[in-house]
Design a protein around this motif. Sequence first.
Motif, PDB file in Angstrom:
ATOM      1  N   ASP A  23     -48.688   7.923  21.985  1.00 45.35           N
ATOM      2  CA  ASP A  23     -48.128   7.170  23.036  1.00 45.35           C
ATOM      3  C   ASP A  23     -49.307   6.895  24.172  1.00 45.35           C
ATOM      4  N   SER A  24     -49.685   5.595  24.014  1.00 42.32           N
ATOM      5  CA  SER A  24     -50.847   5.139  24.845  1.00 42.32           C
ATOM      6  C   SER A  24     -50.161   4.324  26.006  1.00 42.32           C
ATOM      7  N   THR A  25     -51.234   3.605  26.827  1.00 43.02           N
ATOM      8  CA  THR A  25     -50.809   2.571  27.986  1.00 43.02           C
ATOM      9  C   THR A  25     -50.324   1.353  27.204  1.00 43.02           C
ATOM     10  N   PHE A  26     -50.765   1.246  26.021  1.00 43.16           N
ATOM     11  CA  PHE A  26     -50.557   0.035  25.277  1.00 43.16           C
ATOM     12  C   PHE A  26     -49.115   0.035  24.451  1.00 43.16           C
ATOM     13  N   ALA A  27     -49.165   1.123  23.703  1.00 44.57           N
ATOM     14  CA  ALA A  27     -48.210   1.149  22.641  1.00 44.57           C
ATOM     15  C   ALA A  27     -47.571   2.548  22.099  1.00 44.57           C
ATOM     16  N   LEU A  28     -46.562   2.644  21.486  1.00 44.35           N
ATOM     17  CA  LEU A  28     -46.128   3.687  20.949  1.00 44.35           C
ATOM     18  C   LEU A  28     -46.920   3.598  19.414  1.00 44.35           C
ATOM     19  N   VAL A  29     -47.354   4.474  18.973  1.00 40.50           N
ATOM     20  CA  VAL A  29     -47.737   4.358  17.412  1.00 40.50           C
ATOM     21  C   VAL A  29     -47.052   5.301  16.804  1.00 40.50           C
ATOM     22  N   LEU A  30     -46.411   4.887  15.485  1.00 43.67           N
ATOM     23  CA  LEU A  30     -45.564   5.666  14.758  1.00 43.67           C
ATOM     24  C   LEU A  30     -46.045   5.604  13.441  1.00 43.67           C
ATOM     25  N   ASP A  31     -45.508   6.943  12.659  1.00 45.67           N
ATOM     26  CA  ASP A  31     -45.926   6.775  11.106  1.00 45.67           C
ATOM     27  C   ASP A  31     -44.543   6.642  10.615  1.00 45.67           C
ATOM     28  N   ALA A  32     -44.272   5.540   9.927  1.00 40.26           N
ATOM     29  CA  ALA A  32     -43.047   5.468   9.342  1.00 40.26           C
ATOM     30  C   ALA A  32     -43.326   5.543   7.781  1.00 40.26           C
ATOM     31  N   ASN A  33     -43.093   6.684   7.453  1.00 43.77           N
ATOM     32  CA  ASN A  33     -43.329   7.128   5.889  1.00 43.77           C
ATOM     33  C   ASN A  33     -44.531   6.553   5.433  1.00 43.77           C
ATOM     34  N   GLY A  34     -45.865   6.662   6.052  1.00 45.07           N
ATOM     35  CA  GLY A  34     -47.185   6.320   5.683  1.00 45.07           C
ATOM     36  C   GLY A  34     -47.296   4.876   6.119  1.00 45.07           C
ATOM     37  N   SER A  35     -46.645   4.181   6.596  1.00 43.93           N
ATOM     38  CA  SER A  35     -47.068   3.035   7.173  1.00 43.93           C
ATOM     39  C   SER A  35     -47.006   3.193   8.945  1.00 43.93           C
ATOM     40  N   MET A  36     -47.721   2.335   9.403  1.00 42.31           N
ATOM     41  CA  MET A  36     -47.841   2.166  10.724  1.00 42.31           C
ATOM     42  C   MET A  36     -46.973   1.308  11.528  1.00 42.31           C
ATOM     43  N   ILE A  37     -46.472   1.739  12.517  1.00 37.54           N
ATOM     44  CA  ILE A  37     -45.717   0.851  13.478  1.00 37.54           C
ATOM     45  C   ILE A  37     -46.143   0.882  14.838  1.00 37.54           C
ATOM     46  N   ARG A  38     -46.631  -0.264  15.438  1.00 41.14           N
ATOM     47  CA  ARG A  38     -47.029  -0.144  16.870  1.00 41.14           C
ATOM     48  C   ARG A  38     -45.979  -0.941  17.499  1.00 41.14           C
ATOM     49  N   VAL A  39     -45.466   0.051  18.554  1.00 34.96           N
ATOM     50  CA  VAL A  39     -44.395  -0.566  19.455  1.00 34.96           C
ATOM     51  C   VAL A  39     -44.886  -0.965  20.700  1.00 34.96           C
ATOM     52  N   GLN A  40     -45.142  -2.219  20.785  1.00 34.64           N
ATOM     53  CA  GLN A  40     -46.044  -2.575  21.979  1.00 34.64           C
ATOM     54  C   GLN A  40     -45.319  -2.810  23.228  1.00 34.64           C
ATOM     55  N   LYS A  41     -46.083  -2.140  24.329  1.00 31.44           N
ATOM     56  CA  LYS A  41     -45.135  -1.936  25.874  1.00 31.44           C
ATOM     57  C   LYS A  41     -45.248  -3.107  26.452  1.00 31.44           C
ATOM     58  N   LEU A  42     -44.257  -3.898  26.797  1.00 34.11           N
ATOM     59  CA  LEU A  42     -44.556  -5.359  27.286  1.00 34.11           C
ATOM     60  C   LEU A  42     -43.681  -5.230  28.602  1.00 34.11           C
ATOM     61  N   GLY A  43     -44.275  -5.971  29.477  1.00 36.06           N
ATOM     62  CA  GLY A  43     -43.221  -6.325  30.540  1.00 36.06           C
ATOM     63  C   GLY A  43     -42.050  -7.152  30.711  1.00 36.06           C
ATOM     64  N   ASP A  44     -42.095  -8.188  29.783  1.00 40.24           N
ATOM     65  CA  ASP A  44     -41.051  -9.051  29.406  1.00 40.24           C
ATOM     66  C   ASP A  44     -40.928  -9.298  27.872  1.00 40.24           C
ATOM     67  N   PHE A  45     -39.703  -9.472  27.495  1.00 42.91           N
ATOM     68  CA  PHE A  45     -39.637  -9.532  26.085  1.00 42.91           C
ATOM     69  C   PHE A  45     -38.219  -9.953  25.727  1.00 42.91           C
ATOM     70  N   ALA A  46     -38.158 -11.067  24.744  1.00 46.53           N
ATOM     71  CA  ALA A  46     -36.972 -11.630  24.138  1.00 46.53           C
ATOM     72  C   ALA A  46     -37.182 -11.362  22.786  1.00 46.53           C
ATOM     73  N   PRO A  47     -36.150 -10.477  22.031  1.00 44.51           N
ATOM     74  CA  PRO A  47     -36.266 -10.417  20.661  1.00 44.51           C
ATOM     75  C   PRO A  47     -36.114 -11.758  19.964  1.00 44.51           C
ATOM     76  N   PRO A  48     -36.739 -11.871  18.531  1.00 45.56           N
ATOM     77  CA  PRO A  48     -36.423 -13.034  17.758  1.00 45.56           C
ATOM     78  C   PRO A  48     -35.002 -12.971  17.197  1.00 45.56           C
ATOM     79  N   ALA A  49     -34.803 -13.854  16.676  1.00 41.56           N
ATOM     80  CA  ALA A  49     -33.381 -13.981  15.886  1.00 41.56           C
ATOM     81  C   ALA A  49     -33.542 -13.678  14.540  1.00 41.56           C
ATOM     82  N   TYR A  50     -34.374 -13.028  13.887  1.00 36.87           N
ATOM     83  CA  TYR A  50     -34.717 -12.795  12.634  1.00 36.87           C
ATOM     84  C   TYR A  50     -35.093 -11.364  12.194  1.00 36.87           C
ATOM     85  N   THR A  51     -35.337 -10.941  11.377  1.00 34.89           N
ATOM     86  CA  THR A  51     -35.444  -9.734  10.974  1.00 34.89           C
ATOM     87  C   THR A  51     -36.899  -9.200  11.201  1.00 34.89           C
TER      88      THR A  51
END
Length: 128
Positions: free
Chosen positions: A38-66
Amino acid sequence: MTHPPYIQGALIGFVGTTDAERSKNFYVDRLGFTLVEDSTFALVLDANGSMIRVQKLGDFAPPAYTVLGWKVVDIKQTVAALAAQGVLLERFEGIPHDDLGIWRTPNGDQIGWLKDPEGQIISITEFR
């Protein structure tokens, strides 16, 4: 003619968040992934052996796709496990879903979608 991939190594997935604690609760407590950092920039996750970086953003709009998806062995079992954690599948207009919220494609694959706290669409798929 085929050739080896030019980029070697494991894939890393990226998603965004404006609320790291809420996202940590979802990805770690509800989906069961492991928090690596859990850094200043992102949460780093181990998702069953794959890495997911959840980037910490000030403003964000989710895309309409998967944005992320997982191949699962038993989609009904996965949906039941998610529901036990309070995560329900989404239903999209124009797509016929069964009682659990699963869509069966014309070729027999079964797909379900859920959303993370930021509204990013995640899929689970049982290929036939």
